[in-house]
Design an enzyme around this catalytic site. Structure first.
Site, mmCIF file in Angstrom:
data_model
loop_
_atom_site.group_PDB
_atom_site.id
_atom_site.type_symbol
_atom_site.label_atom_id
_atom_site.label_comp_id
_atom_site.label_asym_id
_atom_site.label_seq_id
_atom_site.Cartn_x
_atom_site.Cartn_y
_atom_site.Cartn_z
ATOM 1 N N LYS A 181 0.843 -1.205 0.000
ATOM 2 C CA LYS A 181 0.000 0.000 0.000
ATOM 3 C C LYS A 181 0.874 1.250 0.000
ATOM 4 O O LYS A 181 1.556 1.547 0.972
ATOM 5 C CB LYS A 181 -0.926 0.044 1.218
ATOM 6 C CG LYS A 181 -2.020 1.092 0.983
ATOM 7 C CD LYS A 181 -2.633 1.653 2.228
ATOM 8 C CE LYS A 181 -1.927 2.841 2.800
ATOM 9 N NZ LYS A 181 -1.979 4.084 2.008
ATOM 10 N N GLU A 232 9.753 0.696 10.619
ATOM 11 C CA GLU A 232 10.758 1.753 10.403
ATOM 12 C C GLU A 232 10.028 3.062 10.660
ATOM 13 O O GLU A 232 9.174 3.462 9.880
ATOM 14 C CB GLU A 232 11.273 1.736 8.958
ATOM 15 C CG GLU A 232 11.968 0.457 8.547
ATOM 16 C CD GLU A 232 13.398 0.365 9.027
ATOM 17 O OE1 GLU A 232 13.854 1.275 9.756
ATOM 18 O OE2 GLU A 232 14.049 -0.642 8.702
ATOM 19 N N CYS A 246 13.409 10.458 7.263
ATOM 20 C CA CYS A 246 13.332 9.938 8.636
ATOM 21 C C CYS A 246 14.678 10.009 9.336
ATOM 22 O O CYS A 246 14.742 10.203 10.537
ATOM 23 C CB CYS A 246 12.820 8.515 8.609
ATOM 24 S SG CYS A 246 13.722 7.503 7.450
ATOM 25 N N GLU A 252 9.847 15.436 15.824
ATOM 26 C CA GLU A 252 10.271 15.308 14.436
ATOM 27 C C GLU A 252 9.478 16.320 13.596
ATOM 28 O O GLU A 252 8.254 16.241 13.527
ATOM 29 C CB GLU A 252 9.985 13.880 13.947
ATOM 30 C CG GLU A 252 10.508 13.633 12.558
ATOM 31 C CD GLU A 252 10.174 12.240 12.051
ATOM 32 O OE1 GLU A 252 9.041 11.778 12.260
ATOM 33 O OE2 GLU A 252 11.041 11.626 11.433
HETATM 34 P P1 NAD Z 1 2.043 7.785 8.335
HETATM 35 O O1 NAD Z 1 2.351 6.868 9.439
HETATM 36 O O2 NAD Z 1 0.944 8.736 8.502
HETATM 37 O O3 NAD Z 1 1.709 6.973 7.018
HETATM 38 C C1 NAD Z 1 2.544 5.950 6.520
HETATM 39 C C2 NAD Z 1 1.689 4.949 5.777
HETATM 40 O O4 NAD Z 1 0.832 4.295 6.695
HETATM 41 C C3 NAD Z 1 0.774 5.561 4.719
HETATM 42 O O5 NAD Z 1 0.733 4.689 3.612
HETATM 43 C C4 NAD Z 1 -0.562 5.604 5.419
HETATM 44 O O6 NAD Z 1 -1.665 5.584 4.560
HETATM 45 C C5 NAD Z 1 -0.516 4.344 6.244
HETATM 46 N N1 NAD Z 1 -1.402 4.345 7.407
HETATM 47 C C6 NAD Z 1 -1.928 5.405 8.058
HETATM 48 N N2 NAD Z 1 -2.700 4.981 9.086
HETATM 49 C C7 NAD Z 1 -2.645 3.625 9.091
HETATM 50 C C8 NAD Z 1 -3.205 2.617 9.924
HETATM 51 N N3 NAD Z 1 -3.967 2.913 10.961
HETATM 52 N N4 NAD Z 1 -2.926 1.321 9.645
HETATM 53 C C9 NAD Z 1 -2.131 0.996 8.620
HETATM 54 N N5 NAD Z 1 -1.569 1.919 7.785
HETATM 55 C C10 NAD Z 1 -1.820 3.217 8.018
HETATM 56 O O7 NAD Z 1 3.412 8.501 8.014
HETATM 57 P P2 NAD Z 1 3.725 9.522 6.835
HETATM 58 O O8 NAD Z 1 3.225 10.849 7.210
HETATM 59 O O9 NAD Z 1 3.303 8.949 5.535
HETATM 60 O O10 NAD Z 1 5.336 9.482 6.816
HETATM 61 C C11 NAD Z 1 6.085 10.270 7.630
HETATM 62 C C12 NAD Z 1 6.682 9.446 8.756
HETATM 63 O O11 NAD Z 1 7.362 8.299 8.261
HETATM 64 C C13 NAD Z 1 7.722 10.218 9.509
HETATM 65 O O12 NAD Z 1 7.501 10.087 10.890
HETATM 66 C C14 NAD Z 1 9.036 9.544 9.130
HETATM 67 O O13 NAD Z 1 10.051 9.638 10.048
HETATM 68 C C15 NAD Z 1 8.624 8.156 8.874
HETATM 69 N N6 NAD Z 1 9.571 7.517 7.969
HETATM 70 C C16 NAD Z 1 10.413 6.574 8.483
HETATM 71 C C17 NAD Z 1 11.347 5.954 7.667
HETATM 72 C C18 NAD Z 1 12.273 4.910 8.219
HETATM 73 O O14 NAD Z 1 12.866 4.177 7.451
HETATM 74 N N7 NAD Z 1 12.427 4.809 9.513
HETATM 75 C C19 NAD Z 1 11.402 6.281 6.322
HETATM 76 C C20 NAD Z 1 10.539 7.245 5.816
HETATM 77 C C21 NAD Z 1 9.604 7.846 6.668
#
Ligand code: NAD
Length: 486
Positions: A180, A254, A288, A385
């Site tokens: 997804k 992650e 991230c 963050e």
């Molecule tokens: P997010 O958690 O809002 O969304 C990430 C994904 O999860 C999206 O596809 C979203 O639709 C999905 N999602 C949302 N709610 C969900 C649920 N209840 N159940 C399952 N899936 C769900 O994060 P974001 O705003 O898309 O990304 C930013 C965050 O991601 C930042 O905190 C960043 O640090 C982190 N990030 C981490 C890494 C890493 O490798 N550690 C890499 C990139 C981004």
């Protein structure tokens, strides 16, 4: 199977106006309400995207299960590897198109999608293609140790690269996938689905279900999924860990970060200035592992801050598709709001704010490169963050103080150390609670190197053999069934 590349694509970008879900090898309608994906630089719609509801996720998981049982888990590792090599080569052939689509949908500068994201996507598939035939057990059938169906959920900051980090090791290890993408950046995952068709990947081995968080939740809760791999925010990651607790699903998370970039007074200063800028302003700070906390030794603080301001004043903010652009658009209105709110809190808490004097385009979502000085460890801009182009500067006097401040965070994804002394770098690195540590460089990625966090940055590793192990049954549970001659 052969390695012959497909005919070269001449179109730079040939988008459709509507995209369906990619299930069982074809594009199909979704049963959720379709949504638009927009360019964050212009706010104009790029395409309409199907949304997957529970029933669609169920169809995708069923397709992945059939493909696992009937095709992929029975195929030899060397054949799986050939598909991965093919995919890598097709990514290279369609590199320009993928880079343009990524910059359009995400807002990142084309020089980054062209020179970093897309080449790394190909590198990830090449790397894991090489692992596929190293896993077979003689006579045991193709992949005795794969987990089954992997559900993979990715964020919007590196849409295609996060897809590669997830799909390449899963397929190499013999799993099938339902992925997804994030709702603001689904485009390149759907172009990637076309590449899978071009590569003749057997139907159902990879399925792509677009939609909002509820689509991800349906995948997490689906009983037919054997493993969840999630990259995203710590909050959602925590919810996923709770939802999975008690089931037999495996999970890797992650999550977020608040990396310290530590600069000692003996650091190669020109290199350090470039490293600090790259560390936090690459991809508008939507990274991230971004070096969002600069820890600078007190006696060089003023010099470093002055030189940073000078350097930031030369960065060009604007059209992501212009190859001279350094700072592109913030990915969404919601993310821009978050960056603005945290920056205002920083000012209200008493930190000093400085922003580069950029001309902000009238449409789209933009935030200028910004530095906060006079920051203390209790300020929210030093703790939360921001996930945007905002650097918080703190000082230290001794290595011990640098280590204590660097570790004073709930996160533990990455860190940087700048010093002329190798012994100091090793001694400090040893005491940092971070999964990835760069020395005299920052934001360097290699498919052979494990990546992942400590503490609230999540658990599990992606990349290298550790990343592959996350898609295999633990050693010892594997069975090699070798028939002996009668
Ligand atoms: P997010 O958690 O809002 O969304 C990430 C994904 O999860 C999206 O596809 C979203 O639709 C999905 N999602 C949302 N709610 C969900 C649920 N209840 N159940 C399952 N899936 C769900 O994060 P974001 O705003 O898309 O990304 C930013 C965050 O991601 C930042 O905190 C960043 O640090 C982190 N990030 C981490 C890494 C890493 O490798 N550690 C890499 C990139 C981004």
């Amino acid at each position: 199977l052969d390695y012959a590349p497909a005919p070269e694509s001449t179109a730079i970008l040939n988008l459709k106006s509507d995209y369906g879900l990619f299930i069982n090898g074809g594009f199909v309608d979704g049963h959720g309400t379709p949504f638009s994906t927009i360019s964050p630089a212009t706010e104009k719609t790029i395409a309409t995207i199907a949304s997957a509801n529970d029933e669609d996720v169920d169809r995708a998981v069923a397709a992945a299960r059939r493909a696992y049982d009937n095709t992929w888990s029975r195929m030899s590792g060397s054949d799986r590897g050939k598909y991965l090599f093919r995919i890598a080569r097709l990514v290279q052939e369609r590199a320009r198109e993928l880079a343009v689509a990524e910059s359009l949908d995400n807002g990142k500068p084309i020089k980054e999608s062209r020179d970093v994201d897309v080449p790394l996507v190909a590198a990830w598939f090449f790397y894991y293609a090489g692992w596929a035939d190293k896993l077979d057990y003689a006579g045991a059938g193709a992949s005795p140790t794969a987990l089954g169906v992997a559900g993979q959920i990715i964020p919007w900051n590196f849409p295609l690269l996060m897809l590669a980090w997830k799909i390449a090791p899963a397929l190499a290890a013999g799993n099938t996938v339902v992925l997804k993408p994030a709702e603001t950046t689904p485009l390149t995952a759907l172009l990637f689905a076309e590449i899978l068709q071009q590569a003749d990947l057997p139907a159902g081995v990879v399925n792509i279900v677009t939609g909002a968080g509820s689509t991800g939740a349906a995948l997490v809760n689906h009983p037919g999924v054997n493993k969840i791999a999630f990259t995203g925010s710590t909050n959602v990651g925590r919810g996923i860990a709770k939802a999975i607790a008690g089931s037999d699903k495996r999970v890797t998370l992650e999550l977020g970060g608040k990396a310290a970039n530590i600069v000692f007074d003996d650091a190669p200063i020109d290199q350090a200035i470039e490293g600090i800028v790259n560390g936090i302003f690459f991809n508008q700070g939507h990274v991230c592992c971004a070096g969002s906390r600069l820890l600078v030794q007190e006696n060089i603080h003023d010099e470093v801050v002055d030189r940073l301001k000078e350097r930031l004043s030369t960065l060009r903010l604007g059209d992501p598709l212009d190859k001279n652009t350094d700072i592109g658009a913030v990915n969404s209105a919601a993310q821009l709001e978050r960056i603005k709110t945290l920056s205002d809190i920083g000012e209200n808490e008493g930190a000093e704010r400085w922003s580069a004097d950029c001309v902000i385009p009238s449409e789209g979502f933009w935030f200028p490169p910004t530095i906060f000085t006079n920051v203390s460890t209790s300020h929210r801009i030093a703790r939360d963050e921001v996930f945007g182009p905002v650097l918080s500067v703190l000082t230290f006097r001794t290595p011990a103080e640098a280590i204590a401040k660097a570790n004073n965070t709930p996160y533990g994804l990455s860190a940087g150390i700048w010093s002329d002394k190798g012994s100091r770098i090793l001694a400090v690195a040893d005491k940092l609670r971070a999964g990835v540590i760069w020395a005299n460089t920052f934001n360097r990625f290699d498919p052979a190197s494990p990546f992942g966090g400590y503490k609230e940055s999540g658990y599990g590793r992606e990349g290298g053999r550790h990343g592959l192990a996350a898609y295999l049954k633990p050693e010892g549970s594997a069975r090699a069934v070798t028939a002996s001659p009668a």
